[in-house]
Design an enzyme around this catalytic site. Structure first.
Site, PDB file in Angstrom:
ATOM      1  N   ASP A  15       0.790  -1.305  -0.143  1.00 31.48           N
ATOM      2  CA  ASP A  15      -0.100   0.204  -0.114  1.00 31.48           C
ATOM      3  C   ASP A  15       0.753   1.098   0.148  1.00 31.48           C
ATOM      4  O   ASP A  15       2.097   1.054   0.353  1.00 31.48           O
ATOM      5  CB  ASP A  15      -0.886   0.066   1.343  1.00 31.48           C
ATOM      6  CG  ASP A  15      -2.166   0.904   1.145  1.00 31.48           C
ATOM      7  OD1 ASP A  15      -2.335   1.576  -0.013  1.00 31.48           O
ATOM      8  OD2 ASP A  15      -2.587   0.946   2.123  1.00 31.48           O
ATOM      9  N   HIS A  32       3.133   3.114  -8.793  1.00 32.54           N
ATOM     10  CA  HIS A  32       2.835   1.952  -9.174  1.00 32.54           C
ATOM     11  C   HIS A  32       4.176   1.175  -9.863  1.00 32.54           C
ATOM     12  O   HIS A  32       4.709   0.187  -9.586  1.00 32.54           O
ATOM     13  CB  HIS A  32       1.553   1.403  -9.951  1.00 32.54           C
ATOM     14  CG  HIS A  32       0.378   1.853  -9.148  1.00 32.54           C
ATOM     15  ND1 HIS A  32       0.025   1.366  -8.083  1.00 32.54           N
ATOM     16  CD2 HIS A  32      -0.931   2.558  -9.698  1.00 32.54           C
ATOM     17  CE1 HIS A  32      -1.242   2.033  -7.586  1.00 32.54           C
ATOM     18  NE2 HIS A  32      -1.712   2.568  -8.507  1.00 32.54           N
ATOM     19  N   LEU A 126      10.677 -20.940  -4.648  1.00 27.18           N
ATOM     20  CA  LEU A 126       9.740 -20.174  -3.848  1.00 27.18           C
ATOM     21  C   LEU A 126       8.367 -19.955  -4.898  1.00 27.18           C
ATOM     22  O   LEU A 126       8.491 -19.884  -6.088  1.00 27.18           O
ATOM     23  CB  LEU A 126      10.293 -18.543  -4.088  1.00 27.18           C
ATOM     24  CG  LEU A 126       9.693 -17.262  -3.859  1.00 27.18           C
ATOM     25  CD1 LEU A 126       8.979 -17.562  -2.350  1.00 27.18           C
ATOM     26  CD2 LEU A 126      10.266 -16.068  -4.288  1.00 27.18           C
TER      27      LEU A 126
HETATM   28  C1  FPP Z   1      -1.828   0.165  -3.313  1.00 26.62           C
HETATM   29  O1  FPP Z   1      -1.277   1.425  -3.466  1.00 26.62           O
HETATM   30  C2  FPP Z   1      -1.323  -0.516  -4.522  1.00 26.62           C
HETATM   31  C3  FPP Z   1      -1.971  -1.298  -5.491  1.00 26.62           C
HETATM   32  C4  FPP Z   1      -3.581  -1.115  -5.289  1.00 26.62           C
HETATM   33  C5  FPP Z   1      -1.327  -2.072  -6.640  1.00 26.62           C
HETATM   34  C6  FPP Z   1      -0.226  -2.766  -6.188  1.00 26.62           C
HETATM   35  C7  FPP Z   1       0.248  -3.392  -7.616  1.00 26.62           C
HETATM   36  C8  FPP Z   1       1.633  -3.275  -7.686  1.00 26.62           C
HETATM   37  C9  FPP Z   1       2.484  -2.739  -6.888  1.00 26.62           C
HETATM   38  C10 FPP Z   1       1.972  -3.730  -9.030  1.00 26.62           C
HETATM   39  C11 FPP Z   1       1.768  -4.922  -9.479  1.00 26.62           C
HETATM   40  C12 FPP Z   1       1.876  -6.254  -8.751  1.00 26.62           C
HETATM   41  C13 FPP Z   1       2.924  -7.319  -9.332  1.00 26.62           C
HETATM   42  C14 FPP Z   1       2.792  -8.481  -8.488  1.00 26.62           C
HETATM   43  C15 FPP Z   1       3.624  -7.146 -10.214  1.00 26.62           C
HETATM   44  P1  FPP Z   1      -2.189   2.657  -3.472  1.00 26.62           P
HETATM   45  O2  FPP Z   1      -2.438   2.967  -4.930  1.00 26.62           O
HETATM   46  O3  FPP Z   1      -3.562   2.147  -2.949  1.00 26.62           O
HETATM   47  O4  FPP Z   1      -1.797   3.766  -2.705  1.00 26.62           O
HETATM   48  P2  FPP Z   1      -2.505   4.874  -1.772  1.00 26.62           P
HETATM   49  O5  FPP Z   1      -3.032   4.211  -0.822  1.00 26.62           O
HETATM   50  O6  FPP Z   1      -1.205   5.875  -1.484  1.00 26.62           O
HETATM   51  O7  FPP Z   1      -3.318   5.754  -2.791  1.00 26.62           O
END
Ligand code: FPP
Length: 248
Positions: A15, A32, A126
């Site tokens: 997050d 991201h 893994l």
């Molecule tokens: C949360 O940050 C993150 C996500 C909802 C997406 C996570 C995805 C990735 C890191 C990339 C894809 C994953 C893989 C396994 C290759 P947020 O956008 O909720 O952040 P915020 O709370 O600050 O808005």
């Protein structure tokens, strides 16, 4: 960090990508993108530290409520991660597994996931479970529905439904429950993640945003885990006694 006392299964709620980007006056997708590098680092740490199971919460059922442009960017990032990193995942003995519903995902995302599952199927070092279009309540409801169908077919009797049988209908069938759940960006919430499996997991919350969660931060999480006393419902005295007995 004590390499003889590592968690077998680490599950992560990644997050804070959006806030990380906003702090840099950039758009959320930039966050991201940076988060993908953290995914790479965490995978390579698990390989280095012999942690055999890693679960990453990449896209929840609730994430569909985000702007369409952000959702599309996330799919593109996932697809390009698979294409770029597949050779090194295979070479390092990583097996990619999808937890969540395929239905509803765009076809190009399904193809990329299928390719990753197929090409990494023999990975033994893994297991990386990517929770994508995943929700803990959905997973439990899905298991209940499948068990109901088996009962209707006469394959299972209601009295056969034990904890173990129920767990065998979850995505995590055969996988040990997470020892450690990590959540970045300071939110003290579970957000519909692995509701069944985390019953006795240790939870570690850090204020660090996911794009900044690299090896040193992961190490801190493991060190915190290693200081916990895992009692699984027993008393501290019982745990001490068991330690003395097994040391004899
Ligand atoms: C949360 O940050 C993150 C996500 C909802 C997406 C996570 C995805 C990735 C890191 C990339 C894809 C994953 C893989 C396994 C290759 P947020 O956008 O909720 O952040 P915020 O709370 O600050 O808005």
């Amino acid at each position: 960090m004590d390499l003889t006392n590592m968690p077998r299964h680490v599950a992560i709620i990644m997050d804070g990508n959006g806030r990380w980007a906003r702090k840099r006056l950039m758009n959320r997708v930039y966050g991201h993108e940076a988060g993908i590098e953290s995914v790479r680092q965490v995978i390579s740490c698990c390989l280095k530290w012999n942690i055999p199971y890693l679960t990453l919460y990449a896209f929840s059922k609730e994430n569909w409520a985000r702007p369409q442009s952000e959702i599309s960017a996330l799919w593109q990032l996932l697809i390009s991660f698979i294409h770029k990193d597949l050779p090194s995942l295979i070479e390092n003995g990583v097996r990619v597994i999808h937890w969540g519903d395929k239905e509803g995902l765009p076809p190009e995302v399904c193809h990329a996931i299928d390719e990753a599952l197929r090409e990494t199927a023999s990975g033994k070092k893994l297991h990386v479970h990517v929770a994508l279009n995943y929700g803990g309540r959905h997973e439990i409801t899905r298991a209940a529905r499948m068990i109901g169908e088996e009962i209707l077919k006469g394959n299972i009797r209601p009295e056969d439904v034990t904890l173990d049988l129920f767990a065998s209908f979850l995505f995590s069938s055969g996988v040990p429950d997470p020892d450690l759940v990590i959540r970045t960006s300071g939110e003290h919430r579970i957000s519909n993640f692995l509701l069944w499996q985390i019953a006795y997991s240790e939870i570690y919350v850090t204020d660090v945003y996911w794009p900044d969660f690299r090896e040193d931060e992961f190490k801190k999480a493991i060190e915190s885990y290693q200081q916990r006393e895992r009692r699984f419902g027993r008393t501290s005295e019982q745990i001490q006694q068991e330690r003395c007995v097994s040391a004899l």
